[in-house]
Write a protein that holds these residues in place. Structure first.
Motif, PDB file in Angstrom:
ATOM      1  N   PHE A  98       0.957  -1.231  -0.009  1.00 34.55           N
ATOM      2  CA  PHE A  98      -0.085  -0.046   0.032  1.00 34.55           C
ATOM      3  C   PHE A  98       0.964   1.229   0.021  1.00 34.55           C
ATOM      4  O   PHE A  98       1.930   1.266   0.527  1.00 34.55           O
ATOM      5  CB  PHE A  98      -1.043   0.090   1.384  1.00 34.55           C
ATOM      6  N   ASN A  99       0.385   2.249  -0.852  1.00 34.89           N
ATOM      7  CA  ASN A  99       0.974   3.527  -0.794  1.00 34.89           C
ATOM      8  C   ASN A  99       0.739   4.332   0.599  1.00 34.89           C
ATOM      9  O   ASN A  99      -0.578   4.357   0.938  1.00 34.89           O
ATOM     10  CB  ASN A  99       0.802   4.461  -1.904  1.00 34.89           C
ATOM     11  N   GLU A 100       1.570   4.635   1.386  1.00 33.62           N
ATOM     12  CA  GLU A 100       1.299   5.270   2.579  1.00 33.62           C
ATOM     13  C   GLU A 100       1.209   6.624   2.568  1.00 33.62           C
ATOM     14  O   GLU A 100       1.965   7.337   1.873  1.00 33.62           O
ATOM     15  CB  GLU A 100       2.471   5.051   3.683  1.00 33.62           C
ATOM     16  N   LEU A 101       0.092   7.136   3.158  1.00 33.46           N
ATOM     17  CA  LEU A 101      -0.256   8.629   3.226  1.00 33.46           C
ATOM     18  C   LEU A 101      -0.568   9.181   4.608  1.00 33.46           C
ATOM     19  O   LEU A 101      -1.127   8.440   5.405  1.00 33.46           O
ATOM     20  CB  LEU A 101      -1.414   8.949   2.438  1.00 33.46           C
ATOM     21  N   ASN A 102       0.416  10.240   4.978  1.00 32.58           N
ATOM     22  CA  ASN A 102       0.349  10.558   6.388  1.00 32.58           C
ATOM     23  C   ASN A 102      -0.638  12.028   6.371  1.00 32.58           C
ATOM     24  O   ASN A 102      -0.982  12.335   5.296  1.00 32.58           O
ATOM     25  CB  ASN A 102       1.510  11.033   6.966  1.00 32.58           C
ATOM     26  N   MET A 103      -1.167  12.106   7.670  1.00 34.37           N
ATOM     27  CA  MET A 103      -2.153  12.919   7.878  1.00 34.37           C
ATOM     28  C   MET A 103      -1.562  14.515   7.918  1.00 34.37           C
ATOM     29  O   MET A 103      -2.312  15.508   7.443  1.00 34.37           O
ATOM     30  CB  MET A 103      -2.803  12.986   9.038  1.00 34.37           C
ATOM     31  N   THR A 104      -0.346  14.584   8.099  1.00 31.95           N
ATOM     32  CA  THR A 104       0.538  15.869   7.850  1.00 31.95           C
ATOM     33  C   THR A 104       0.235  16.426   6.158  1.00 31.95           C
ATOM     34  O   THR A 104       0.193  17.525   6.147  1.00 31.95           O
ATOM     35  CB  THR A 104       1.822  15.806   8.109  1.00 31.95           C
ATOM     36  N   LYS A 105       0.412  15.443   5.602  1.00 32.46           N
ATOM     37  CA  LYS A 105       0.531  15.812   3.993  1.00 32.46           C
ATOM     38  C   LYS A 105      -1.078  16.334   3.631  1.00 32.46           C
ATOM     39  O   LYS A 105      -1.296  17.197   2.841  1.00 32.46           O
ATOM     40  CB  LYS A 105       0.747  14.662   3.168  1.00 32.46           C
ATOM     41  N   ILE A 106      -2.132  15.751   4.116  1.00 32.06           N
ATOM     42  CA  ILE A 106      -3.588  16.078   3.884  1.00 32.06           C
ATOM     43  C   ILE A 106      -3.616  17.203   4.539  1.00 32.06           C
ATOM     44  O   ILE A 106      -4.501  18.163   3.797  1.00 32.06           O
ATOM     45  CB  ILE A 106      -4.539  14.999   4.430  1.00 32.06           C
ATOM     46  N   GLN A 107      -3.227  17.459   5.642  1.00 36.81           N
ATOM     47  CA  GLN A 107      -3.607  18.844   6.421  1.00 36.81           C
ATOM     48  C   GLN A 107      -2.910  19.939   5.500  1.00 36.81           C
ATOM     49  O   GLN A 107      -3.286  21.085   5.089  1.00 36.81           O
ATOM     50  CB  GLN A 107      -3.084  18.903   7.712  1.00 36.81           C
ATOM     51  N   ALA A 146      -0.971   7.974  10.943  1.00 37.63           N
ATOM     52  CA  ALA A 146      -1.417   8.700  11.929  1.00 37.63           C
ATOM     53  C   ALA A 146      -0.388   9.988  12.334  1.00 37.63           C
ATOM     54  O   ALA A 146      -0.476  10.538  13.053  1.00 37.63           O
ATOM     55  CB  ALA A 146      -1.978   8.276  13.194  1.00 37.63           C
ATOM     56  N   GLU A 147       0.577   9.908  11.267  1.00 36.83           N
ATOM     57  CA  GLU A 147       1.741  10.949  11.775  1.00 36.83           C
ATOM     58  C   GLU A 147       0.855  12.386  11.505  1.00 36.83           C
ATOM     59  O   GLU A 147       0.383  12.828  10.481  1.00 36.83           O
ATOM     60  CB  GLU A 147       2.880  10.810  10.648  1.00 36.83           C
ATOM     61  N   GLY A 148       0.936  13.443  12.505  1.00 35.95           N
ATOM     62  CA  GLY A 148       0.149  14.808  12.650  1.00 35.95           C
ATOM     63  C   GLY A 148      -1.295  14.545  13.001  1.00 35.95           C
ATOM     64  O   GLY A 148      -1.892  15.568  12.521  1.00 35.95           O
ATOM     65  N   ALA A 149      -1.636  13.324  13.671  1.00 34.07           N
ATOM     66  CA  ALA A 149      -3.045  13.432  13.856  1.00 34.07           C
ATOM     67  C   ALA A 149      -3.366  14.565  14.890  1.00 34.07           C
ATOM     68  O   ALA A 149      -4.712  14.894  15.146  1.00 34.07           O
ATOM     69  CB  ALA A 149      -3.377  12.043  14.229  1.00 34.07           C
TER      70      ALA A 149
END
Length: 280
Positions: A98-107, A146-149
């Motif tokens: 899976f391609n990992e996506l952190n919450m910091t990037k979405i923010q 959950a990085e940046g949760a």
């Protein structure tokens, strides 16, 4: 020559010292050489005995290294180093990546206005790919980490392949929904680029349902926010609880053990039969 130089300097509006230095350094371009010792001449091999490298060309007489090269890991035929130790554990050959996506990037994308959605809309994998949240080749889906949760404040519903429990809690803390959905390689491609199938085949393939028990258990788990649990008519109503019932295996008991179970528990004590000489 001096007058010609001065007129040239005035025409180019250059400083006199700068012009002289440029002429001085330009004379070095024809004398550039590599650093001493950095370049070596190739020694010609096999050009006769008088050359010093004739006949065997410095390889010696016969042998493996005289006839060819030896791999650096070769140990002469004995068990190599990397085979002397046991193998622990295993790695599934068909494990999904899976391609990992952190919450910091979405923010960050939301703060800079790079996500083309409004509040309460659904952020799917297709939107992630179009806006640049996911780059490169999509393998088997997207996993939300959950990085940046602790600083997450994006008012969007999210649909991904998998998500960590901390990321799920961070999204639901804002009153939004998160759904984990199963994708095969074909259904993922149809989800991202449906126009390709419409132009080439005239239809879009239906999303596949999970077949492996591991995937069925994951996407029907309410704790993982699986889409099968939210809409049971997709699969769970069709199969019922057959995936969760363990198969009973009949084990035939040993006949000796059966005899021991049915045997009497009464204990017999041995009487002492001692004969004295006086009694004879």
């Amino acid at each position: 020559m001096i007058g010609l130089g001065e007129s040239l300097i005035q025409r180019l509006n250059l400083n006199g010292a700068r012009f002289v230095n440029s002429i001085r350094y330009s004379s070095f371009l024809g004398h550039l050489n590599p650093a001493e010792g950095s370049v070596h001449n190739y020694k010609k091999l096999g050009r006769g005995a008088s050359s010093g490298k004739g006949k065997t060309a410095g390889r010696g007489q016969k042998g493996q290294r005289a006839r060819g090269s030896v791999p650096i890991w070769f140990e002469g035929g004995q068990t190599p180093y990397y085979k002397r130790f046991p193998i622990f554990g295993m790695k599934r050959p068909h494990a999904k990546q899976f391609n990992e996506l952190n919450m910091t990037k979405i923010q960050d994308f939301w703060d800079t206005g790079r996500i083309p959605l409004k509040e309460n809309e659904l952020l799917t994998i297709r939107v992630m790919k179009e806006c640049g949240l996911i780059t490169g080749t999509l393998k088997d889906g997207v996993k939300l980490l959950a990085e940046g949760a602790e600083n997450y404040s994006v008012p969007l519903n999210i649909e991904v392949s998998k998500a960590s429990l901390t990321a799920i809690a961070a999204v639901e803390k804002l009153g939004k929904e998160i759904t984990t959905k199963y994708f095969t390689k074909l259904s993922l491609k149809a989800h991202i680029d449906p126009d390709y199938f419409l132009l080439t085949r005239g239809y879009v393939p239906l999303p596949a349902r999970p077949t492996h028990r591991r995937d069925i258990d994951y996407y029907s788990n309410q704790e993982k926010r699986g889409y099968l649990d939210k809409d049971r008519s997709i699969l769970l109503d069709l199969i019922g609880d057959r995936t969760r019932t363990a198969r009973k295996v009949s084990v035939k008991e040993n006949p000796l053990l059966e005899q021991l179970k049915n045997a009497s528990s009464k204990k017999y004590e041995m009487e002492e039969n001692i004969v004295k000489l006086s009694d004879l």
